[in-house]
Design an enzyme around this catalytic site. Structure first.
Site, mmCIF file in Angstrom:
data_model
loop_
_atom_site.group_PDB
_atom_site.id
_atom_site.type_symbol
_atom_site.label_atom_id
_atom_site.label_comp_id
_atom_site.label_asym_id
_atom_site.label_seq_id
_atom_site.Cartn_x
_atom_site.Cartn_y
_atom_site.Cartn_z
ATOM 1 N N GLU A 1 0.819 -1.218 0.000
ATOM 2 C CA GLU A 1 0.000 0.000 0.000
ATOM 3 C C GLU A 1 0.852 1.268 0.000
ATOM 4 O O GLU A 1 0.517 2.248 -0.645
ATOM 5 C CB GLU A 1 -0.947 -0.004 1.207
ATOM 6 C CG GLU A 1 -2.040 -1.064 1.092
ATOM 7 C CD GLU A 1 -2.923 -1.122 2.326
ATOM 8 O OE1 GLU A 1 -3.217 -0.047 2.899
ATOM 9 O OE2 GLU A 1 -3.320 -2.229 2.722
ATOM 10 N N ASP B 1 -1.975 -4.651 3.313
ATOM 11 C CA ASP B 1 -2.091 -4.969 4.744
ATOM 12 C C ASP B 1 -3.078 -6.110 4.999
ATOM 13 O O ASP B 1 -4.075 -6.250 4.298
ATOM 14 C CB ASP B 1 -2.576 -3.729 5.517
ATOM 15 C CG ASP B 1 -1.598 -2.576 5.425
ATOM 16 O OD1 ASP B 1 -0.454 -2.808 4.973
ATOM 17 O OD2 ASP B 1 -1.984 -1.447 5.781
ATOM 18 N N ASP C 1 -5.690 -6.676 6.757
ATOM 19 C CA ASP C 1 -6.892 -6.301 7.479
ATOM 20 C C ASP C 1 -7.993 -6.147 6.437
ATOM 21 O O ASP C 1 -7.767 -6.376 5.254
ATOM 22 C CB ASP C 1 -6.680 -5.025 8.314
ATOM 23 C CG ASP C 1 -6.174 -3.850 7.492
ATOM 24 O OD1 ASP C 1 -6.352 -3.846 6.252
ATOM 25 O OD2 ASP C 1 -5.605 -2.912 8.084
ATOM 26 N N GLU D 1 -9.509 -3.595 5.075
ATOM 27 C CA GLU D 1 -9.279 -2.642 3.993
ATOM 28 C C GLU D 1 -8.185 -3.156 3.049
ATOM 29 O O GLU D 1 -8.294 -2.996 1.834
ATOM 30 C CB GLU D 1 -8.911 -1.271 4.566
ATOM 31 C CG GLU D 1 -9.989 -0.647 5.456
ATOM 32 C CD GLU D 1 -11.285 -0.313 4.720
ATOM 33 O OE1 GLU D 1 -11.239 0.049 3.535
ATOM 34 O OE2 GLU D 1 -12.360 -0.436 5.359
ATOM 35 N N TYR E 1 5.635 2.003 11.025
ATOM 36 C CA TYR E 1 4.399 2.597 10.536
ATOM 37 C C TYR E 1 3.584 3.265 11.654
ATOM 38 O O TYR E 1 3.439 2.704 12.741
ATOM 39 C CB TYR E 1 3.564 1.497 9.883
ATOM 40 C CG TYR E 1 2.474 2.031 9.020
ATOM 41 C CD1 TYR E 1 2.783 2.845 7.952
ATOM 42 C CD2 TYR E 1 1.149 1.732 9.287
ATOM 43 C CE1 TYR E 1 1.782 3.348 7.151
ATOM 44 C CE2 TYR E 1 0.149 2.220 8.487
ATOM 45 C CZ TYR E 1 0.469 3.037 7.424
ATOM 46 O OH TYR E 1 -0.512 3.540 6.649
ATOM 47 N N ARG F 1 0.322 4.446 11.574
ATOM 48 C CA ARG F 1 -1.136 4.266 11.666
ATOM 49 C C ARG F 1 -1.413 2.828 12.062
ATOM 50 O O ARG F 1 -1.571 1.954 11.221
ATOM 51 C CB ARG F 1 -1.800 4.610 10.336
ATOM 52 C CG ARG F 1 -1.730 6.105 10.002
ATOM 53 C CD ARG F 1 -2.469 6.455 8.741
ATOM 54 N NE ARG F 1 -1.665 6.225 7.566
ATOM 55 C CZ ARG F 1 -0.938 7.165 6.943
ATOM 56 N NH1 ARG F 1 -0.913 8.402 7.403
ATOM 57 N NH2 ARG F 1 -0.254 6.868 5.868
ATOM 58 N N HIS G 1 -0.306 -4.098 11.712
ATOM 59 C CA HIS G 1 1.067 -3.584 11.802
ATOM 60 C C HIS G 1 1.604 -3.830 13.193
ATOM 61 O O HIS G 1 0.909 -4.297 14.076
ATOM 62 C CB HIS G 1 1.089 -2.081 11.505
ATOM 63 C CG HIS G 1 0.455 -1.714 10.200
ATOM 64 N ND1 HIS G 1 1.131 -1.749 9.019
ATOM 65 C CD2 HIS G 1 -0.813 -1.347 9.904
ATOM 66 C CE1 HIS G 1 0.329 -1.407 8.033
ATOM 67 N NE2 HIS G 1 -0.870 -1.144 8.540
#
Length: 674
Positions: free
Chosen positions: A9, A95, A97, A99, A317, A319, A364
């Site tokens: 991403e 990632d 997850d 999303e 990371y 976020r 993450h």
DNA sequence: CAGTGAGCGAGCTTCCGCTTGACTT
């Protein structure tokens, strides 16, 4: 020949991973989502417009979404296509997850690869984790993609159906949404508490004793506890408990004078071991909280500075909702703690922090210094600017502290007794903490929103039961209870995070949204709601109660998990939300047939506690209505400052200035409302 | 002919979550 295209991403992540993978791999990045629902009907081709309408979702045909590639993303996609044309394998490393899974699916839909496609996932960027991920690839999880799409459609239906209701009933340009409306409601509720708050005054005595010149407060009178702030009811200012003694000023002064000739002796000494654990490593919300407390950064500043540190390879990371450290990070932290503080400060086993947050997706690591060996802030003094260095310092210290020993010490509580000239029994109390081993505190002391006396380190003299102490000073001390504090950026983020509302990537954006919409303004660090926010929250609470329930997102998350597990059908769920079933009318009904049931005048009227006046929110903003007269309100007036006294003042001011005074029976401001 | 005003119709506002520049101030 034989190259694989790996898509992640983030471009920064692509650069890092490129270093771990050999020449057989080409790295690309999607730069987040690549497609989304159209933001307006004109973004849908004319031929499809009738079907997907302004929602971008065909509500009559299985809630099918219409996705568009935004113009800014065209270049990203053409670059990925160029790479893909030369690759003989596509690895989707977005990632792990909801999303990220959806981004992987969208990539396949848009890139239409002719080569084999595999999904690979890793939660930390280390050579081991990545090579393991290469060995354990899988297919795209379609159910998880379904769950994401359901989330996306729900948010679209909620936002795009409820917002127009606000345009009709309150003011144009307003908005409602699953996240922002609850955030606004929290801020409004707190202000309502402040408006309803009635202060109480209470007194006690503050004594200073020798030896040691330590302070002690009056805690009991004839065996009954002296009232403290927490003993008062916030809305009435009345004492809650009956067995408690409330002192007023006169009584406190009398008591003080009656102790002039008294003797004071230690009644009890209670010693308890003190032990305190370090906090977990940073995740997004806690980083924002600490950067606000210690560095006075806004959430936005924190994220901007963290982004730069991440992109330049200084931190992991930023976020994230995870507090997990990779094996190599644990080793790095322990090694550095031993080097800088000594072996005594390293716990026997690495500390493990569990899942801290509701709905955490943990794609993450925690936010920590990057690399297998942490660089000290001192080493980075020349390469980082002031803000970057300060934030890195915070991250570094918190990471080390999270792998250090507990702080240890003793807490001592003293009780000192005396008899007054009138024969009353008085008891004073003092407590102190002595830290004998600083442990993690040597590296990092967590910040506080409001410093209190209790957790200060305070040394009390060694005293024995029965020992006499000398009164050095005695002062009556007055206090008054204070209303609950307004939310600030970090405390609102914490409140949202606790309820599983919003995501690390959106916390800072939520704050901008509610400010941009005119729901909240900042006064210093405090978040103050506007009267428009009161109107919006009134409307939502009365007519869309379930949508602004604080547990709405938690329930949604639970249902999305069921969709991801194949236990719940996506369409059934959306059907129920939108069209309702047995007894539940559904959203569509509420925003159409039920519209007339929303009394615009009622939701736009805000009662002022203790006053006959009301605030009304009209097309041109809020104004005060009182005795058939109207007065405008200063734009920067906080709702809780509109006390009955202030109402009188404003009403009088309007009378004095005939030009700004207007009558209620002419010139409707807003046809819907009046 | 120019200016004014009434009346009408069309278009617009808006969500959350993922990620960076490109842009302006």
């Amino acid at each position: 020949m034989g190259k694989s295209l790996v898509i992640v991403e983030s471009p920064a992540k692509a650069r890092t991973i490129a270093g771990y993978l050999g020449d057989d791999y080409v790295l690309g990045s999607s730069v987040g989502h690549i497609r989304d629902l159209p933001s307006r009907a004109s973004d849908v081709p004319a031929a499809q417009r009738k079907r997907f309408g302004a929602l971008g979702v065909d509500i009559n045909e299985g809630f099918e979404p219409y996705y568009v590639v935004s113009p800014e993303k065209k270049k990203t996609i053409s670059e990925l296509k160029k790479h893909l044309a030369k690759a003989d394998e596509l690895l989707l490393a977005t990632d792990e997850d909801r999303e990220g899974e959806a981004i992987a699916w969208h990539l396949v839909e848009v890139l239409k690869p002719k080569v084999p496609v595999r999904r690979m996932v890793f939660h930390e960027i280390t050579k081991d984790a990545i090579s393991k991920a290469l060995d354990e690839t899988r297919a795209i999880d379609d159910r998880l993609v379904d769950a994401q799409e359901t989330r996306r459609i729900l948010d679209r239906l909620y936002g795009y159906e409820v917002s127009p209701v606000l345009w009709k009933k309150v003011t144009r340009g307003l908005s409602a949404g699953r996240v922002q409306s609850v955030a606004t409601r929290l801020v409004v509720q707190r202000e309502r508490e402040r408006m309803a708050f009635r202060s109480a005054e209470y007194w006690d005595l503050l004594a200073t004793f020798d030896p040691g010149a330590f302070e002690a407060r009056l805690v009991a009178l004839d065996g009954a506890r002296i009232a403290q702030g927490k003993d008062f009811e916030p809305t009435t200012g009345e004492l809650r408990e009956s067995g408690v003694v409330r002192l007023d000023e006169a009584r406190a002064r009398t008591l003080s004078e009656s102790l002039d000739d008294a003797t004071f002796a230690v009644r009890s000494v209670e010693e308890r071991p003190y032990r305190r654990k370090p906090a977990a490593p940073f995740r997004t919300a806690t980083l924002q909280q600490e950067a606000s407390r210690k560095l006075r950064f806004s959430a936005q500043t924190t994220m901007r500075v963290a982004q730069r540190l991440y992109e330049s390879g200084y931190i992991t990371y930023m976020r994230t909702d995870s507090t997990t450290l990779s094996e190599s990070a644990l080793a790095a932290a322990r090694t550095q703690v031993a080097e800088l503080f000594g072996e005594d400060f390293v716990p026997a086993k690495p500390r493990v922090y569990g899942r801290a947050v509701a709905n955490a997706q943990e794609a993450h690591e925690a936010i920590r210094p990057a690399g297998d060996a942490f660089r000290t802030p001192k080493q980075l003094e020349r390469e980082l600017n002031r803000d970057e260095l300060a934030l890195y310092d915070l991250v570094w210290k918190r990471t080390l502290a999270s792998q250090m020993e507990d702080a240890r010490g003793q807490t001592v509580s003293l009780r000192i007794g005396a008899t007054s000239a009138n024969g009353e029994d008085l008891e004073f109390g003092a407590s102190g903490t002595v830290i004998t081993f600083r442990g993690f505190l040597a590296a990092y002391e967590p910040g506080k929103d409001e410093p209190t006396d209790d957790d200060e380190e305070r040394v009390l003299p060694q005293l024995k039961v029965g020992q006499e102490v000398t009164l050095e000073a005695l002062e009556p001390d007055g206090h008054s209870t204070v209303p609950p504090a307004r939310y600030t950026e970090p405390t609102l983020v914490r409140a949202l995070e606790e309820r599983g509302i919003g995501r690390p990537s959106t916390y800072a954006a939520i704050l901008s949204t509610i400010v941009d919409r005119g729901y909240v303004f900042k006064r210093g660090t405090a978040l103050v709601p506007t009267f428009v926010a009161f109107s919006v929250v009134n409307l939502l609470e009365r007519h869309f109660e379930q949508l602004v329930d604080f547990d709405f997102t938690a329930r949604m998350e639970h249902d999305l998990d069921r969709i991801a597990a194949g236990e719940q059908a996506r369409n059934e769920w959306l059907e129920r939300f939108y069209f309702g079933n047995d007894g539940d009318p559904g959203l569509h009904h509420l925003v159409t047939e039920n519209l007339d049931a929303i009394d615009a005048r009622a939701v736009n009227s805000i009662a002022i506690p203790g006053s006959e006046a009301v605030v009304r929110v009209g097309r041109y903003g809020p104004y005060l209505e009182h005795d058939e007269r109207r007065a405008s309100l200063p734009a920067d007036l906080a709702p809780d400052e509109l006390t009955p006294g202030r109402v009188e003042e404003l009403a009088q001011g309007a009378l004095d200035r005939a030009d700004s005074m207007f009558r209620t029976d002419v010139a409707p401001w807003c046809p819907e409302i009046f």
